[in-house]
Design an enzyme around this catalytic site. Structure first.
Site, PDB file in Angstrom:
ATOM      1  N   LYS A 149      22.942  -4.307  31.220  1.00  0.00           N
ATOM      2  CA  LYS A 149      23.890  -3.553  30.505  1.00  0.00           C
ATOM      3  C   LYS A 149      25.086  -4.288  29.754  1.00  0.00           C
ATOM      4  CE  LYS A 149      22.973   0.531  33.103  1.00  0.00           C
ATOM      5  NZ  LYS A 149      22.096  -0.033  34.455  1.00  0.00           N
TER       6      LYS A 149
ATOM      7  N   THR B 231      25.327   8.652  32.885  1.00  0.00           N
ATOM      8  CA  THR B 231      25.028   9.839  33.667  1.00  0.00           C
ATOM      9  C   THR B 231      25.907   9.826  34.862  1.00  0.00           C
ATOM     10  OG1 THR B 231      23.228   8.833  35.208  1.00  0.00           O
ATOM     11  CG2 THR B 231      22.532  10.338  33.280  1.00  0.00           C
TER      12      THR B 231
HETATM   13  O1  C5P Z   1      15.862   5.238  43.253  1.00  0.00           O
HETATM   14  P1  C5P Z   1      15.945   5.796  41.824  1.00  0.00           P
HETATM   15  O2  C5P Z   1      14.615   6.362  41.428  1.00  0.00           O
HETATM   16  O3  C5P Z   1      17.086   6.843  41.797  1.00  0.00           O
HETATM   17  O4  C5P Z   1      16.457   4.711  41.027  1.00  0.00           O
HETATM   18  C1  C5P Z   1      16.562   4.925  39.586  1.00  0.00           C
HETATM   19  C2  C5P Z   1      17.018   3.522  38.869  1.00  0.00           C
HETATM   20  O5  C5P Z   1      17.392   3.949  37.829  1.00  0.00           O
HETATM   21  C3  C5P Z   1      18.292   2.888  39.647  1.00  0.00           C
HETATM   22  O6  C5P Z   1      18.026   1.529  39.362  1.00  0.00           O
HETATM   23  C4  C5P Z   1      19.242   3.216  38.708  1.00  0.00           C
HETATM   24  O7  C5P Z   1      20.387   2.498  38.734  1.00  0.00           O
HETATM   25  C5  C5P Z   1      18.788   3.644  37.350  1.00  0.00           C
HETATM   26  N1  C5P Z   1      19.558   4.460  36.482  1.00  0.00           N
HETATM   27  C6  C5P Z   1      19.762   5.776  36.994  1.00  0.00           C
HETATM   28  N2  C5P Z   1      20.331   6.849  35.912  1.00  0.00           N
HETATM   29  C7  C5P Z   1      20.920   6.159  34.957  1.00  0.00           C
HETATM   30  C8  C5P Z   1      20.715   4.680  34.476  1.00  0.00           C
HETATM   31  C9  C5P Z   1      19.989   3.901  35.267  1.00  0.00           C
HETATM   32  O8  C5P Z   1      19.295   6.311  38.054  1.00  0.00           O
HETATM   33  N3  C5P Z   1      21.656   7.054  33.979  1.00  0.00           N
END
Ligand code: C5P
Length: 232
Positions: free
Chosen positions: A61, A119
């Site tokens: 990012k 988010t």
């Molecule tokens: O464990 P989980 O399925 O929640 O992981 C989702 C991944 O996506 C993590 O690495 C998190 O940092 C990333 N992410 C997210 N929401 C966002 C951007 C990135 O959950 N808006």
């Protein structure tokens, strides 16, 4: 490329990550390496995972002045990752600089996607702290359009926004969507979630799945389940 499951390898050490990846003896999943693992282990972790045959989304990012981002991207391009990202808030000049830096001498480059509004940023904080007074949905779509106009390949967004992004920016503009959970699984700290099958239906191009796979009793079976629901 398109329609794939990306596993978020949110581990704090190489050992934890490699122990996890060792379980995958058949198909090599597309993996996401984030700041935690990258800062802990440095660029070598990217090379090692690549050598094992995985595709890599390097989730760092970037957000800085255009010249700094351009130069940083020209370092990252040598890591031979498949996808990387930046903050659309850096504006078009930064995104264009990033694309320039990322493009190799032979004209190829990794997929470059933008983060719109995180988010975790609420509309209230966006208004009070960032002084952005438009509704958050409008801001997200505007940033997505700006990323497209700057030549980027797509955005990270909620699966709930993927359809709208495609309507505004076209089907070819990629949507990479975290916040995925199985219908019978824990949602954890995610708020707005979708199953892999729903994400497929709404048109996500890639789903990013962390804990439903990494914390599963059988991570390979959980990964296969995601692939079956989302890709096939
Ligand atoms: O464990 P989980 O399925 O929640 O992981 C989702 C991944 O996506 C993590 O690495 C998190 O940092 C990333 N992410 C997210 N929401 C966002 C951007 C990135 O959950 N808006």
């Amino acid at each position: 490329m398109g329609k794939d499951v990306i596993i978020a390898c949110d581990f704090s050490s190489k050992k934890a990550c490699m122990d996890f990846l060792d379980k995958f003896t058949g198909r090599k999943p597309f993996v996401k390496i984030g700041m935690e693992l990258f800062y802990a282990e440095g660029p070598q972790i990217v090379r090692e995972i690549k050598e094992r045959g995985h595709k890599i989304f390097l989730d760092l990012k970037l957000h800085d002045i255009p010249n700094t981002v351009k130069k940083s991207m020209s370092v990252l391009r040598n890591l031979d990752v498949d996808m990387t990202n930046l903050h659309a808030a850096g504006t078009g000049a930064m995104m264009e600089g990033a694309l320039e830096g990322l493009t190799r001498e032979d004209g190829t480059r990794p997929i470059l996607i933008a983060v719109t509004q995180l988010t975790s940023t609420s509309e209230e904080r966006m208004k009070n702290e960032l002084l952005i007074n438009e509704p958050i949905d409008k801001v997200v779509m505007h940033y997505a359009k700006n990323a497209k106009d700057s030549g980027l390949d797509g955005v990270v967004c909620s699966p709930l926004e993927a359809g709208k992004v495609h309507d505004l920016c076209g089907k070819e503009f990629l949507t990479i969507t975290p916040g995925v959970r199985f219908a019978d699984g824990d949602i954890g700290d995610q708020v707005r979630v979708m199953t892999p099958a729903e994400a497929k239906k709404i048109g996500s191009d890639y789903i990013v799945v962390g804990r439903p796979i990494t914390a599963a009793e059988d991570p390979v079976a959980a990964y296969e389940r995601c692939v079956n629901e989302f890709c096939d």
